[in-house]
Scaffold this motif. Structure first.
Motif, PDB file in Angstrom:
ATOM      1  N   UNK A 185       4.912  11.901   9.011  1.00  0.00           N
ATOM      2  CA  UNK A 185       5.980  12.470   8.351  1.00  0.00           C
ATOM      3  C   UNK A 185       6.675  13.761   8.993  1.00  0.00           C
ATOM      4  N   UNK A 186       5.492  14.607   8.936  1.00  0.00           N
ATOM      5  CA  UNK A 186       5.149  15.744   9.420  1.00  0.00           C
ATOM      6  C   UNK A 186       6.215  15.797  10.676  1.00  0.00           C
ATOM      7  N   UNK A 187       6.024  15.412  11.562  1.00  0.00           N
ATOM      8  CA  UNK A 187       6.344  15.358  13.041  1.00  0.00           C
ATOM      9  C   UNK A 187       7.612  14.776  12.920  1.00  0.00           C
ATOM     10  N   UNK A 188       7.895  14.136  12.385  1.00  0.00           N
ATOM     11  CA  UNK A 188       9.780  13.293  12.014  1.00  0.00           C
ATOM     12  C   UNK A 188      10.377  14.418  11.001  1.00  0.00           C
ATOM     13  N   UNK A 189       9.881  14.957  10.489  1.00  0.00           N
ATOM     14  CA  UNK A 189      10.379  15.548   9.098  1.00  0.00           C
ATOM     15  C   UNK A 189      11.085  15.134   7.983  1.00  0.00           C
TER      16      UNK A 189
ATOM     17  N   UNK B  51       4.911  13.323   1.314  1.00  0.00           N
ATOM     18  CA  UNK B  51       4.837  12.578   2.478  1.00  0.00           C
ATOM     19  C   UNK B  51       4.157  11.173   1.465  1.00  0.00           C
ATOM     20  N   UNK B  52       4.986  10.462   1.452  1.00  0.00           N
ATOM     21  CA  UNK B  52       4.636   8.697   1.095  1.00  0.00           C
ATOM     22  C   UNK B  52       5.142   7.592   2.242  1.00  0.00           C
ATOM     23  N   UNK B  53       3.611   7.220   2.711  1.00  0.00           N
ATOM     24  CA  UNK B  53       3.972   5.924   3.634  1.00  0.00           C
ATOM     25  C   UNK B  53       4.335   4.634   2.265  1.00  0.00           C
ATOM     26  N   UNK B  54       4.826   3.163   2.725  1.00  0.00           N
ATOM     27  CA  UNK B  54       4.542   1.999   2.431  1.00  0.00           C
ATOM     28  C   UNK B  54       4.592   1.675   3.027  1.00  0.00           C
TER      29      UNK B  54
ATOM     30  N   UNK C 227       1.823  17.956   1.859  1.00  0.00           N
ATOM     31  CA  UNK C 227       1.885  18.618   2.807  1.00  0.00           C
ATOM     32  C   UNK C 227       1.388  19.749   3.053  1.00  0.00           C
ATOM     33  N   UNK C 228       0.967  20.808   3.412  1.00  0.00           N
ATOM     34  CA  UNK C 228       0.056  22.146   3.295  1.00  0.00           C
ATOM     35  C   UNK C 228      -0.664  22.614   1.760  1.00  0.00           C
TER      36      UNK C 228
ATOM     37  N   UNK D 121       1.008  -0.681   0.150  1.00  0.00           N
ATOM     38  CA  UNK D 121       0.279  -0.007   0.313  1.00  0.00           C
ATOM     39  C   UNK D 121       0.855   1.171  -0.210  1.00  0.00           C
ATOM     40  N   UNK D 122       0.707   2.167  -1.240  1.00  0.00           N
ATOM     41  CA  UNK D 122       1.336   3.295  -0.879  1.00  0.00           C
ATOM     42  C   UNK D 122       0.100   4.432  -0.818  1.00  0.00           C
TER      43      UNK D 122
END
Length: 402
Positions: free
Chosen positions: A355-359, A317-320, A225-226, A219-220
């Motif tokens: 993503x935003x929290x961890x930069x 921002x992307x999550x895998x 952001x923003x 899943x991607x």
């Protein structure tokens, strides 16, 4: 050229339409049969509109000299090009006439076209064109008809009998081409709105509510952001253009690496990479990771161009993640969505929210990292974090170079 030839060709056209032959198969086969029956045509062009995000029409040009068929796709914006405005097809669909005949053996022409003059210089002696509407009350400009032209290089050009004979076959040809076009349009629409795999599932009849299957998938989830704050400073037209530019940077890498975009989520998207098609699982994960990297690279290039022009830019921002998901039709009785649901999708969304929290612009789940195996050497552990709706904290990874 006899009535028997006409009936044989009509029977062949009907058979092609019934069996679902493609536009190019029907066009090329029709031209070959005309030549075999003794018609002196040397060049044929058939055009019809289509429904596609990029293309407004298709043209097929058949050349008898080498029995070749060329397909030309016309972008929507070409409708305003000077070349089109000076063409026989525009002349006919604009209502200036119902037919065009240009005898190129030195006789004066009532109307001239640059492309027809080009045919004259190539040795052609006659050119004829017409349109066939699918229904009398419909307008060709709404895709409801075909444009047909033929040209010859034989001495004296076409006889009136030859043109009358071919005209009698065109309604049958138009009907077969309409059938093929409807099928093509259906494929274009479902691929554009659902994605290739999901679209083909629907076309194969998997559109009953609750028709779902459990699959393993990468899943991607991607998100700009923003977006809300930035777009509030831009004109509406610019917002749409900008969003399309960002999505182009993301969608192409996903599809090039074998994934499919299932849905756009405002300023983000959800994509999947199947793990059940026989390809090694770690290779599928590597492809998904490459798609994410390429998307980030393309977005960075776009942002650099925007910033150099003094425009607002937005990071991506992307999550895998990977896991078991339910894939299929969800929704109400008469309004369905072909998508994926499940805890794995929810976890991917929660990870993207970090993503935003961890930069970081790319975060990767523990299960994805484990499946990546030996290919995960360029990932670093960023720590364990609570995810809303998940009972235990999850390890999250990022790129070593980020």
């Amino acid at each position: 050229m006899t009535a028997r030839y006409s009936e044989d060709i009509k029977a062949w056209i009907i058979d092609q339409g019934l069996r679902g032959a493609s536009l190019d198969e029907i066009t090329a086969g029709f031209c070959r049969r005309l030549r075999a029956a003794g018609h002196p045509l040397r060049r044929v062009s058939v055009s019809l509109r289509t429904l596609h995000p990029q293309y407004g029409a298709h043209s097929f040009v058949w050349d008898a000299a080498n029995d070749s068929l060329s397909k030309i796709t016309h972008l929507h914006q070409e409708a305003g090009d000077q070349t089109f405005l000076e063409s026989p097809i525009h002349y006919l669909v604009s209502g200036a006439a119902k037919h065009v005949r240009c005898q190129l053996d030195g006789r004066p022409l009532q109307v001239t076209f640059p492309m027809v003059e080009a045919l004259r210089t190539q040795g052609y002696t006659d050119y004829a064109a017409t349109t066939v509407l699918f229904a009398a009350e419909q307008d060709f400009q709404t895709m409801e008809g075909i444009f047909f032209s033929c040209a010859t290089d034989c001495d004296g050009g076409f006889s009136d009998e030859e043109l009358t004979w071919i005209k009698g076959l065109l309604p049958s040809l138009a009907l077969a081409l309409k059938s093929a076009s409807v099928q093509e349009v259906a494929v274009n629409i479902v691929e554009a709105y659902l994605g290739k795999d999901a679209g083909h599932q629907v076309l194969r009849g998997k559109f009953n509510r609750g028709s779902v299957e459990s699959i393993d998938a990468v899943i991607l989830i991607a998100d700009l952001r923003g977006f809300t704050a930035t777009t509030g400073l831009l004109p509406r037209e610019t917002v749409v253009q900008r969003l399309n530019a960002y999505f182009e940077c993301i969608v192409q890498p996903v599809e090039q690496q074998g994934g499919q975009v299932l849905k756009f989520l405002g300023d983000g998207l959800l994509a999947t990479f199947t793990l059940e098609d026989g390809q090694p699982r770690n290779q599928v994960c590597a492809s998904a990771l490459q798609a994410a990297r390429s998307a980030l690279t393309e977005v960075a290039k776009l942002n650099a161009r925007l910033e150099s022009q003094g425009e607002y830019a937005m990071p991506l921002d992307i999550a895998l993640h990977l896991g078991d998901v339910m894939y299929g039709n969800i929704g109400a009785a008469d309004r369905l969505d072909f998508t994926v649901i499940g805890t794995a999708v929810n976890e991917a969304s929660r990870i993207e929210g970090l993503c935003d929290q961890l930069g970081r612009n790319l975060l990767i789940s523990e299960t994805f990292s484990e499946e990546l195996g030996s290919k995960s050497g360029d990932l670093v552990l960023l720590g364990s974090y609570p995810l809303r709706g998940v009972s235990v904290q999850r390890q999250v990874f990022g790129l070593a170079e980020e």
